[in-house]
Write a protein that holds these residues in place. Structure first.
Motif, PDB file in Angstrom:
ATOM      1  N   VAL A  54       2.798 -10.497  -5.904  1.00  5.39           N
ATOM      2  CA  VAL A  54       3.707 -10.612  -4.768  1.00  5.39           C
ATOM      3  C   VAL A  54       4.422 -11.959  -4.854  1.00  5.39           C
ATOM      4  CG1 VAL A  54       2.349  -9.074  -3.274  1.00  5.39           C
ATOM      5  CG2 VAL A  54       1.911 -11.536  -3.251  1.00  5.39           C
ATOM      6  N   PRO A  93       5.573 -14.738  -2.404  1.00  3.92           N
ATOM      7  CA  PRO A  93       5.629 -15.320  -1.057  1.00  3.92           C
ATOM      8  C   PRO A  93       6.906 -16.125  -0.827  1.00  3.92           C
ATOM      9  CG  PRO A  93       3.513 -15.768  -2.099  1.00  3.92           C
ATOM     10  CD  PRO A  93       4.429 -15.226  -3.164  1.00  3.92           C
ATOM     11  N   THR A  94       7.212 -16.318   0.425  1.00  2.00           N
ATOM     12  CA  THR A  94       8.349 -17.135   0.823  1.00  2.00           C
ATOM     13  C   THR A  94       8.259 -18.492   0.139  1.00  2.00           C
ATOM     14  OG1 THR A  94       8.439 -16.031   2.961  1.00  2.00           O
ATOM     15  CG2 THR A  94       9.513 -18.189   2.808  1.00  2.00           C
ATOM     16  N   SER A 151      10.747 -15.262  -8.086  1.00  2.00           N
ATOM     17  CA  SER A 151      10.187 -14.027  -8.635  1.00  2.00           C
ATOM     18  C   SER A 151       9.553 -14.237 -10.010  1.00  2.00           C
ATOM     19  CB  SER A 151      11.251 -12.933  -8.701  1.00  2.00           C
ATOM     20  OG  SER A 151      12.330 -13.363  -9.508  1.00  2.00           O
ATOM     21  N   TRP A 173      -0.890 -17.103   5.157  1.00  2.00           N
ATOM     22  CA  TRP A 173       0.218 -16.289   4.652  1.00  2.00           C
ATOM     23  C   TRP A 173       1.321 -16.168   5.706  1.00  2.00           C
ATOM     24  CZ3 TRP A 173       0.902 -13.674  -0.069  1.00  2.00           C
ATOM     25  CH2 TRP A 173      -0.162 -13.770  -0.974  1.00  2.00           C
ATOM     26  N   ARG A 174       0.993 -16.454   6.971  1.00  2.00           N
ATOM     27  CA  ARG A 174       1.946 -16.410   8.077  1.00  2.00           C
ATOM     28  C   ARG A 174       2.764 -15.112   8.067  1.00  2.00           C
ATOM     29  NH1 ARG A 174       1.180 -21.025   5.772  1.00  2.00           N
ATOM     30  NH2 ARG A 174       0.484 -22.816   6.967  1.00  2.00           N
ATOM     31  N   GLN A 175       4.088 -15.186   8.156  1.00  2.00           N
ATOM     32  CA  GLN A 175       4.935 -13.986   8.209  1.00  2.00           C
ATOM     33  C   GLN A 175       4.820 -13.149   6.937  1.00  2.00           C
ATOM     34  OE1 GLN A 175       6.477 -12.653  10.767  1.00  2.00           O
ATOM     35  NE2 GLN A 175       7.170 -10.950   9.499  1.00  2.00           N
ATOM     36  N   ASP A 176       4.501 -13.776   5.811  1.00  2.00           N
ATOM     37  CA  ASP A 176       4.338 -13.012   4.567  1.00  2.00           C
ATOM     38  C   ASP A 176       3.212 -11.989   4.673  1.00  2.00           C
ATOM     39  OD1 ASP A 176       6.456 -14.240   3.269  1.00  2.00           O
ATOM     40  OD2 ASP A 176       5.191 -15.693   2.213  1.00  2.00           O
ATOM     41  N   THR A 231       5.155  -8.940   5.697  1.00  2.00           N
ATOM     42  CA  THR A 231       6.156  -8.454   4.745  1.00  2.00           C
ATOM     43  C   THR A 231       5.599  -8.150   3.357  1.00  2.00           C
ATOM     44  OG1 THR A 231       6.788 -10.721   4.171  1.00  2.00           O
ATOM     45  CG2 THR A 231       8.038  -9.633   5.933  1.00  2.00           C
ATOM     46  N   LEU A 232       4.498  -8.811   2.972  1.00  2.00           N
ATOM     47  CA  LEU A 232       3.965  -8.614   1.621  1.00  2.00           C
ATOM     48  C   LEU A 232       2.618  -7.912   1.577  1.00  2.00           C
ATOM     49  CD1 LEU A 232       4.799 -12.104   0.052  1.00  2.00           C
ATOM     50  CD2 LEU A 232       6.098  -9.972  -0.157  1.00  2.00           C
TER      51      LEU A 232
END
Length: 181
Positions: free
Chosen positions: A33, A35-36, A40, A73-76, A79-80
């Protein structure tokens, strides 16, 4: 009483740490994955148990808990990690990015002060692999003051097990609830 928050950590809970040989449990599949803040070409490898999503949804569907990510990981997390487990979008505790070299800078989990402020007087069950005795004492003190709190601590090399969610379900099922008039 309102349903308790189900605070969910990721590392060591949904993503176990590799053992001494560098292996994850055989139940887990590898995923990369991004993360923010990472590119990539520099993904993070995670291992997920395909059963975790179903097991967590079984608990969430009872309506006895309000699930919230409580992870660095917070918001990730939403989303992930959530999509890897087929979980719906969940809110998260907005934890800071502390400059620390240990997860227990004051003898207890670094997240705890932020979680305590975020929870206020809300009941909670918190699943994290990194509690200390001081965290367990904090949970006992909250409960003694009338704010029911349960800490569930998986082995960080095995991660979340069905028995942990059975414990959560049994615990929340015995709590009093506010009935609609």
């Amino acid at each position: 009483m309102r349903p308790p928050y189900l605070l969910l950590d990721i590392d060591g809970v949904l993503i176990p740490f590799p053992d001494a040989e560098g292996s994850a449990p055989a139940t887990h599949a590898r995923h990369d994955v991004v993360p923010t803040g990472r590119s990539s070409d520099n993904p993070v490898t995670v291992w997920r148990n395909p059963d975790h999503g179903r097991l967590l949804m079984d608990v969430i569907r009872t309506g006895l808990v309000t699930p919230v990510w409580c992870t660095s990981w917070r918001q990730d997390a939403t989303t992930l990690i959530g999509p890897l487990l087929d979980l719906p979008a969940l809110p998260h505790v907005d934890l800071p990015r502390p400059q620390i070299t240990t997860s227990h800078p004051n003898g207890y989990l670094w997240k705890r002060d932020h979680v305590d402020a975020w929870l206020g007087d809300a009941p909670a069950v918190w699943i994290d692999d990194d509690f200390t005795g001081l965290d367990h004492a904090w949970a006992a003190e909250r409960t003694a003051r009338g704010t029911t709190t349960l800490l569930v601590q998986p082995d960080p090399h095995l991660g979340l097990q069905p028995k942990h969610l059975t414990e959560v379900t049994k615990w929340v099922a015995q709590l009093p609830v506010v009935r609609a008039a």
